[in-house]
Scaffold this active site. Structure first.
Site, short mmCIF file in Angstrom:
data_model
loop_
_atom_site.label_atom_id
_atom_site.label_comp_id
_atom_site.label_asym_id
_atom_site.label_seq_id
_atom_site.Cartn_x
_atom_site.Cartn_y
_atom_site.Cartn_z
N PHE A 7 46.50 -21.06 40.01
CA PHE A 7 46.72 -21.40 41.55
C PHE A 7 48.26 -21.22 41.77
O PHE A 7 49.19 -21.44 41.13
CB PHE A 7 46.58 -23.12 41.40
N ASP A 8 48.36 -20.85 43.11
CA ASP A 8 49.79 -20.82 43.92
C ASP A 8 50.03 -22.34 44.23
O ASP A 8 49.02 -23.03 44.11
CB ASP A 8 49.53 -19.93 45.07
#
Length: 218
Positions: A7-8
């Site tokens: 995940f960013d």
């Protein structure tokens, strides 16, 4: 090997626009750089800051780093917590964890700052690893952050990894590492930006992400 989701942070897990733009405006003012309309500064959210300062103002690497250091004067003191989780993110992470996915944070925000944000929201424990740059700029690009995380975790099959982010840097960084990327449309990137960079999938909400990920990483 269990499937892993990278995940960013900014624009994917949390809406950090207020704090980041406040810090950018602070740096521009302190350094006497030509001001920009606040609404035109959203491209600072996501990519490495030094690169964006250099591109916008024609700065040398040294001057761009001074701009980043000035940015951090505000951001570290106030801006870091001028943000909020997007609706549905804690539920998404919990659902994916229960389903057996390994969760990894892969961000261009320095690791120490990213950890503070996750701890502030009480979600740091959901992640196997927090992968970001060092304060000196080591691992400053998204592909370097992703590659370091795969090395640290011993992940050798890119087909068992999915990057999830909101900007073209997320897509391009993942593709450089041989990994598919799902673009999220609740962040700062547009559908055109994400598809143009080669996003393999698009998610319009955290609920949709939770529903579609099992079919993607089956």
């Amino acid at each position: 090997m269990e499937p892993n989701l990278f995940f960013d942070l900014d624009g994917t897990l949390c809406n950090s626009e207020e704090g980041i733009l406040n810090a950018v405006c602070y740096a521009i003012d302190r350094l006497g750089l030509p001001p920009q309309e606040r609404g035109q500064l959203r491209h600072f959210i996501g990519p490495p800051l030094s690169r964006t300062f250099a591109a916008d103002y024609g700065l040398s690497p040294e001057a761009a780093q001074r701009a980043v250091d000035t940015y951090r004067e505000y951001y570290n003191a106030r801006g870091i917590f001028e943000c909020r989780l997007y609706d549905g993110i804690p539920e998404l992470l919990d659902r994916l964890s229960r389903a057996g996915y390994g969760l990894v944070l892969a961000t261009c925000k320095p690791t120490v700052m990213a950890r503070r944000v996750l701890e502030h929201f009480g979600i740091a424990g959901r992640f196997r690893l927090i992968s970001g740059p060092e304060l000196d700029g080591t691992r400053g690009e998204k592909h370097e952050v992703i590659a370091w995380a795969t090395e640290q975790l011993g992940l050798h099959d890119p087909r068992r990894i999915l990057m999830i982010g909101d900007r073209r840097d997320d897509v391009l960084g993942a593709r450089r590492c041989g990994i598919d990327c799902a673009g999220v449309l609740w962040g700062f990137g547009t559908e055109t930006e994400l598809t143009g960079a080669g996003a393999a999938y698009l998610f319009r909400s955290p609920v949709e992400a939770a529903e579609r990920i099992p079919a993607i990483l089956s």
